[in-house]
Design an enzyme around this catalytic site. Structure first.
Site, PDB file in Angstrom:
ATOM      1  N   ASP A 178       0.747  -1.249   0.000  1.00  0.00           N
ATOM      2  CA  ASP A 178       0.000   0.000   0.000  1.00  0.00           C
ATOM      3  C   ASP A 178       0.790   1.319   0.000  1.00  0.00           C
ATOM      4  O   ASP A 178       0.613   2.143  -0.863  1.00  0.00           O
ATOM      5  CB  ASP A 178      -0.956  -0.005   1.196  1.00  0.00           C
ATOM      6  CG  ASP A 178      -1.699  -1.333   1.324  1.00  0.00           C
ATOM      7  OD1 ASP A 178      -1.536  -2.197   0.443  1.00  0.00           O
ATOM      8  OD2 ASP A 178      -2.433  -1.507   2.298  1.00  0.00           O
ATOM      9  N   GLU A 413       2.634  -9.643  11.319  1.00  0.00           N
ATOM     10  CA  GLU A 413       2.422  -9.134   9.958  1.00  0.00           C
ATOM     11  C   GLU A 413       3.746  -8.714   9.311  1.00  0.00           C
ATOM     12  O   GLU A 413       4.015  -9.038   8.169  1.00  0.00           O
ATOM     13  CB  GLU A 413       1.429  -7.966  10.016  1.00  0.00           C
ATOM     14  CG  GLU A 413       0.891  -7.537   8.668  1.00  0.00           C
ATOM     15  CD  GLU A 413      -0.096  -6.375   8.779  1.00  0.00           C
ATOM     16  OE1 GLU A 413      -0.313  -5.870   9.908  1.00  0.00           O
ATOM     17  OE2 GLU A 413      -0.641  -5.963   7.736  1.00  0.00           O
TER      18      GLU A 413
HETATM   19  C1  9WN Z   1      -5.820  -3.017   2.434  1.00  0.00           C
HETATM   20  C2  9WN Z   1      -4.567  -8.173   4.334  1.00  0.00           C
HETATM   21  C3  9WN Z   1      -4.040  -6.990   3.552  1.00  0.00           C
HETATM   22  C4  9WN Z   1      -2.899  -7.390   2.595  1.00  0.00           C
HETATM   23  C5  9WN Z   1      -2.183  -6.182   2.013  1.00  0.00           C
HETATM   24  C6  9WN Z   1      -1.747  -5.265   3.148  1.00  0.00           C
HETATM   25  C7  9WN Z   1      -2.952  -4.858   3.985  1.00  0.00           C
HETATM   26  C8  9WN Z   1      -5.112  -3.645   3.636  1.00  0.00           C
HETATM   27  C9  9WN Z   1      -5.094  -2.661   4.778  1.00  0.00           C
HETATM   28  O1  9WN Z   1      -3.607  -6.008   4.496  1.00  0.00           O
HETATM   29  O2  9WN Z   1      -3.802  -4.044   3.192  1.00  0.00           O
HETATM   30  O3  9WN Z   1      -5.983  -3.975   1.430  1.00  0.00           O
HETATM   31  O4  9WN Z   1      -6.168  -2.414   5.341  1.00  0.00           O
HETATM   32  O5  9WN Z   1      -4.023  -2.122   5.118  1.00  0.00           O
HETATM   33  O6  9WN Z   1      -1.076  -4.159   2.656  1.00  0.00           O
HETATM   34  O7  9WN Z   1      -1.085  -6.608   1.261  1.00  0.00           O
HETATM   35  O8  9WN Z   1      -3.407  -8.172   1.565  1.00  0.00           O
HETATM   36  O9  9WN Z   1      -3.520  -8.866   4.954  1.00  0.00           O
END
Ligand code: 9WN
Length: 447
Positions: A178, A413
């Site tokens: 992101d 994470e």
């Molecule tokens: C938005 C779920 C996801 C991952 C992404 C990570 C994070 C989400 C957030 O979490 O993104 O999609 O709310 O920050 O960046 O890679 O798939 O683990």
């Protein structure tokens, strides 16, 4: 088992057991949440990583993870990045925030309007190759192949507005990384933004210093607002999306997935000429548009600005995973970048591989999400890439660092590359699943 994993206190069996506990704890009976508190829905590429790990211990559940994700496929072929099987939760954006047109989405499942790195075909191929029952594997392949093909076809048509063979993302969330600094310039080019009213939920669970800045979130939400206005119409988005980036990382995962899809197609006796065409065009696109000969790096290309985004992030190594880099390019990526302590290699203020942004970058922040921390997903992708290119030592280092982080810190994470401190959400599924893959993959091969 070969591979030399040794971490004092924690035995291999104990690490396997811990990983399975995380995946079981996050399982709903239909799919696996990335993490119970922070991410209580199904995410696209998370499910692919989860299936890659689960295939070693529970092939049936791995297939279910894939099937459940594909239930969210849109009529256009797009496979969305979030599926809200259980409706609204404390996660933001809520299903309502996307304002989707009921015509586009499958009946009864709320989804986001974006997609994510298409790792699923690779997961399916790996799953089938480790399947003990061939007939079961082939029948699963036959079931999901047309759906995967439809997704890739949608990407190569709706998201390739200039016919370059490279696919564009319309939002940083689509790359799964992101707030990576490689998107900063394109986000800044949006100017003063006017996001729809929103309230972040992520900061109640994770330290603010480990999450994207408000500046980035405003732009993430602004873009969703723009696409809501366009009613998520592919043609309008192709013509007018203010953010259109041909991302090295997304395209690397797609290129590899096309290669894996072609292999599935061959085994099923399908005509794979269309996929061959995507691979050929992709190879040209990488070389002509993304490679930068002077810097010896692959850079994203901003279609709106008409130029490369020259930011040094670890995603520049992802063409190794794709297998699209030639030997000379691969040599430069590894020798001049990965192995250099001033950029990525341990030493010079970091101890663990792989910082997600180069330490030499002015944007490097060791705890802020995709701006520096170590992610096991990225480690896994790059180490599999290094193996392809015969870089066994570097791959081995990535593998043992990943296992050491999981053993010492747990399945979180992401991790601070300086000392392995836990960051982000705890009990994180892909970290657990990929450790299963790292520990059990060689055993399958040897069996
Ligand atoms: C938005 C779920 C996801 C991952 C992404 C990570 C994070 C989400 C957030 O979490 O993104 O999609 O709310 O920050 O960046 O890679 O798939 O683990």
């Amino acid at each position: 088992m070969s591979g030399g994993y040794e971490v004092d206190q924690v035995s291999r069996e104990e690490l396997l057991a811990r990983a399975r506990r995380v995946l079981d704890g996050n399982y709903t009976g239909e799919f696996t949440k990335p993490s119970l508190g922070q991410y209580p829905h199904q995410w696209n590429w998370d499910s692919a990583f989860i299936a890659i790990g689960l295939r070693h211990v529970d092939a049936k559940r791995a297939r279910q993870e894939v099937r459940t994700l594909l239930k969210g496929q849109w009529r256009s072929g797009m496979v969305p990045h979030i599926l809200y099987h259980e409706g609204t939760s404390n996660y933001f954006p809520t299903p309502e925030f996307w304002r989707l047109d009921d015509e586009a989405v499958p009946l009864g499942i709320a989804t986001s309007g974006l997609t994510q790195p298409p790792l699923l075909a690779t997961a399916v191929r790996l799953l089938i190759e480790s399947e003990t029952d061939d007939a079961e594997g082939m029948s699963f392949a036959a079931e999901v192949y047309p759906k995967l093909l439809a997704w890739h076809r949608w990407l190569h048509t709706s998201r390739d507005p200039d016919g370059s063979g490279l696919v564009a993302i319309i939002h940083p969330w689509e790359a799964g990384t992101d707030n990576s600094p490689r998107f900063s310039e394109s986000l800044a080019a949006l100017g003063d933004v006017s996001p729809p009213a929103y309230a972040r939920a992520d900061l109640s669970l994770v330290d603010e210093g480990e999450r994207p800045l408000g500046y980035d979130y405003d732009r993430f939400m602004h873009l969703i607002g723009v696409y809501r206005e366009m009613r998520w119409d592919d043609q309008a988005i192709g013509e007018k999306a203010p953010f259109m980036v041909q991302d090295v990382f997304f395209n690397s995962i797609l290129y590899r997935a096309n290669d894996d899809l072609r292999e599935l197609g061959r085994r099923l006796g399908e005509d794979t000429a269309e996929i061959e065409g995507w691979l050929e065009a992709g190879t040209r696109g990488f070389r002509e548009r993304l490679w930068n000969e002077q810097d010896g790096l692959f850079y994203d290309f901003d279609l709106r600005a008409g130029r490369q985004l020259q930011e040094a992030t670890a995603m520049t190594l992802s063409p190794l995973f794709a297998g699209v880099a030639d030997e000379r390019e691969a040599g430069r990526l590894v020798r001049d970048n990965l192995l250099q302590p001033k950029h990525y290699w341990p030493g010079h203020s970091s101890r663990f591989l792989l910082p997600s942004t180069a330490k030499s970058s002015q944007h490097f922040e060791p705890r802020r999400y995709w701006r520096g921390p170590v992610w096991l997903s990225l480690n896994w992708l790059i180490l599999r890439g290094l193996e392809r290119y015969g870089q066994r030592e570097a791959a081995g280092a990535l593998r043992s660092h990943s296992l050491e982080l999981a053993a010492r810190t747990g399945f979180v994470e992401y991790y601070d590359p300086r000392d392995g401190t836990a960051c982000g959400a705890p009990g994180f599924s892909w970290s657990a699943a990929l450790v299963l893959d790292l520990l059990l993959d060689e055993e399958d091969d040897e069996a």
